[in-house]
Write a protein that holds these residues in place. Structure first.
Motif, PDB file in Angstrom:
ATOM      1  N   CYS A  49       0.820  -1.221   0.000  1.00  0.00           N
ATOM      2  CA  CYS A  49       0.000   0.000   0.000  1.00  0.00           C
ATOM      3  C   CYS A  49       0.854   1.271   0.000  1.00  0.00           C
ATOM      4  CB  CYS A  49      -0.902   0.017   1.234  1.00  0.00           C
ATOM      5  SG  CYS A  49      -2.164  -1.286   1.204  1.00  0.00           S
ATOM      6  N   PHE A  50       2.121   1.138   0.326  1.00  0.00           N
ATOM      7  CA  PHE A  50       2.983   2.328   0.455  1.00  0.00           C
ATOM      8  C   PHE A  50       3.731   2.600  -0.853  1.00  0.00           C
ATOM      9  CE2 PHE A  50       2.076   0.787   4.663  1.00  0.00           C
ATOM     10  CZ  PHE A  50       1.727   1.947   5.323  1.00  0.00           C
ATOM     11  N   PHE A  51       2.987   2.931  -1.873  1.00  0.00           N
ATOM     12  CA  PHE A  51       3.579   3.089  -3.204  1.00  0.00           C
ATOM     13  C   PHE A  51       3.756   4.551  -3.605  1.00  0.00           C
ATOM     14  CE2 PHE A  51      -1.020   2.480  -3.742  1.00  0.00           C
ATOM     15  CZ  PHE A  51      -1.364   3.590  -4.503  1.00  0.00           C
ATOM     16  N   GLN A  52       3.369   5.481  -2.730  1.00  0.00           N
ATOM     17  CA  GLN A  52       3.534   6.899  -3.045  1.00  0.00           C
ATOM     18  C   GLN A  52       4.752   7.444  -2.296  1.00  0.00           C
ATOM     19  OE1 GLN A  52      -0.528   8.962  -3.619  1.00  0.00           O
ATOM     20  NE2 GLN A  52      -0.836   7.667  -1.822  1.00  0.00           N
ATOM     21  N   ARG A  53       5.687   7.964  -3.054  1.00  0.00           N
ATOM     22  CA  ARG A  53       6.928   8.458  -2.477  1.00  0.00           C
ATOM     23  C   ARG A  53       6.944   9.983  -2.511  1.00  0.00           C
ATOM     24  NH1 ARG A  53      11.885   6.305  -5.669  1.00  0.00           N
ATOM     25  NH2 ARG A  53      11.347   8.053  -7.013  1.00  0.00           N
ATOM     26  N   HIS A  54       7.407  10.556  -1.422  1.00  0.00           N
ATOM     27  CA  HIS A  54       7.517  12.010  -1.366  1.00  0.00           C
ATOM     28  C   HIS A  54       8.721  12.456  -2.180  1.00  0.00           C
ATOM     29  CE1 HIS A  54       8.722  15.850   0.845  1.00  0.00           C
ATOM     30  NE2 HIS A  54       7.634  16.147   0.177  1.00  0.00           N
ATOM     31  N   GLU A  55       8.469  13.338  -3.149  1.00  0.00           N
ATOM     32  CA  GLU A  55       9.551  13.880  -3.967  1.00  0.00           C
ATOM     33  C   GLU A  55       9.961  15.215  -3.365  1.00  0.00           C
ATOM     34  OE1 GLU A  55      10.725  12.040  -6.600  1.00  0.00           O
ATOM     35  OE2 GLU A  55       9.241  10.524  -6.100  1.00  0.00           O
ATOM     36  N   GLN A  56      11.042  15.152  -2.632  1.00  0.00           N
ATOM     37  CA  GLN A  56      11.485  16.277  -1.807  1.00  0.00           C
ATOM     38  C   GLN A  56      11.497  17.615  -2.561  1.00  0.00           C
ATOM     39  OE1 GLN A  56      12.179  16.124   1.426  1.00  0.00           O
ATOM     40  NE2 GLN A  56      13.040  18.151   1.750  1.00  0.00           N
TER      41      GLN A  56
END
Lengths: 131, 131
Positions: free
Chosen positions: B104-111
């Protein structure tokens, strides 16, 4: 949309957060984070939680020195849980738990006996961690 | 003391639960569990959650076939978070997310960009999962 607005904050303005160690992939701890804590986490590149018991921001490691360097921030499919991939600093191997253990998840359910048993060693005496 | 009594249930009678894949150690999902769900999880050796949206027990995989075999149950230092080490069945590689993704954790924060970006592939069309 601001990335902080994309998060579905709960009624208390918090979001559950899981910290996972880069490399080992061990789950180290679980805590909550408010909007300010998440913003600070990204800004500093270090884990900042919200302490519900102390009702304030809690920069992990502020007392213990066990800082968590954040390598990656993830959000789940429902936008209501955060996963942090961290490097656990201050001790080798890393200590994330206030009991002096590597991970907070050190109690294992013993199926046959119907009990939780501590199965991970204390790496450092908590009295030496919190002076 | 009963192992279920050792858990500090929240005001709604729930406990947060993290599912982690045995082997890869990937964090697959996060959900809540009530007392009955935790008892059933141990009894069946398969993950049973409590669905807050449907207000009922939810045997993970009951529709999708994506059952989670529980290899180990862990409790954290405060007795208020559960970690399940599971084998994710029904597809190779395992699909835990209702979007057809592994985790479920497929969204990554793009700094730099201040956005969350989907960075993991859909392994199976959800329309083919939920018939």
């Amino acid at each position: 949309m601001d990335w902080l607005d994309a998060v579905k904050w709960d009624a208390q303005g918090l979001v559950p957060a899981i910290a996972q160690e880069v490399g080992s992939n061990d789950v180290l701890m679980f805590a909550f984070r408010n909007r300010e804590g998440l913003a600070k986490t990204a800004e500093l590149g270090e884990a900042v939680y919200f302490s519900r018991s102390r009702n304030r921001l809690w920069h992990k490691g502020e007392e213990s020195g066990h800082i968590q360097k954040v390598r990656e921030l993830r959000l789940d499919c429902d936008n209501d849980v955060v996963l942090l991939k961290v490097e656990q600093l201050g001790h080798t191997p890393g200590i994330a738990c206030h009991t002096g253990r590597h991970s907070c998840f050190f109690q294992r359910h013993e199926q046959g006996q119907g009990v939780w048993r501590s199965v991970e060693p204390v790496l450092k005496d908590p009295q030496g961690i919190y002076k």
